[in-house]
Design a protein around this motif. Structure first.
Motif, PDB file in Angstrom:
ATOM      1  N   HIS A  61      -9.909   8.657   2.636  1.00  0.00           N
ATOM      2  CA  HIS A  61      -9.308   7.317   2.492  1.00  0.00           C
ATOM      3  C   HIS A  61      -7.890   7.243   3.056  1.00  0.00           C
ATOM      4  N   LYS A  88     -20.684   5.966   1.184  1.00  0.00           N
ATOM      5  CA  LYS A  88     -20.502   7.169   0.369  1.00  0.00           C
ATOM      6  C   LYS A  88     -19.027   7.437   0.080  1.00  0.00           C
ATOM      7  N   GLY A  90     -16.933   5.155  -0.492  1.00  0.00           N
ATOM      8  CA  GLY A  90     -16.460   4.133  -1.419  1.00  0.00           C
ATOM      9  C   GLY A  90     -15.995   2.840  -0.774  1.00  0.00           C
ATOM     10  N   ARG A  92     -16.521  -0.841   0.872  1.00  0.00           N
ATOM     11  CA  ARG A  92     -17.462  -1.949   0.691  1.00  0.00           C
ATOM     12  C   ARG A  92     -17.722  -2.563   2.060  1.00  0.00           C
TER      13      ARG A  92
END
Length: 107
Positions: A61, A88, A90, A92
């Motif tokens: 991230h 996977k 996270g 959207r």
């Protein structure tokens, strides 16, 4: 596109993961990792493949948002693998298309 020019150029390519590794962005030190709000990828018909070259970048991230376009002409299995990577990790998924009359369509 070459305007009649027959010369060629050799370009060195790399992945976003390689750049991040070289710069120490994966070292988990707050002072080395960039604080990116958005990662915008524009690599013509290779977007899905380019995203796979940012696998660790996405998983860690390093960008809050990832923006990319994928076309029907892109390799479907590569698209599925790329979208799966984002889910996977996270992220959207938001699909935005065109409804034919020039107005954006979101789903």
């Amino acid at each position: 596109w070459n305007n009649g020019n027959t010369s060629t150029s050799v370009l060195e390519t790399t992945t976003l993961d390689n750049i991040a590794q070289e710069r120490g962005w994966f070292d988990k030190k707050e002072d080395t990792a960039p604080h990116m709000f958005i990662l915008k990828m524009d690599s013509e018909h290779l977007k899905a493949k380019a995203l796979l070259g940012a696998k660790q970048f996405v998983e860690e991230h390093l960008a809050q948002y990832v923006v990319l376009e994928m076309a029907v002409a892109d390799n479907n299995s590569t698209i599925e693998e790329s979208l799966s990577l984002l889910v996977k990790a996270g992220y959207r998924l938001v699909r935005q298309g065109w409804n034919g009359d020039g107005d954006p369509e979101r789903s």
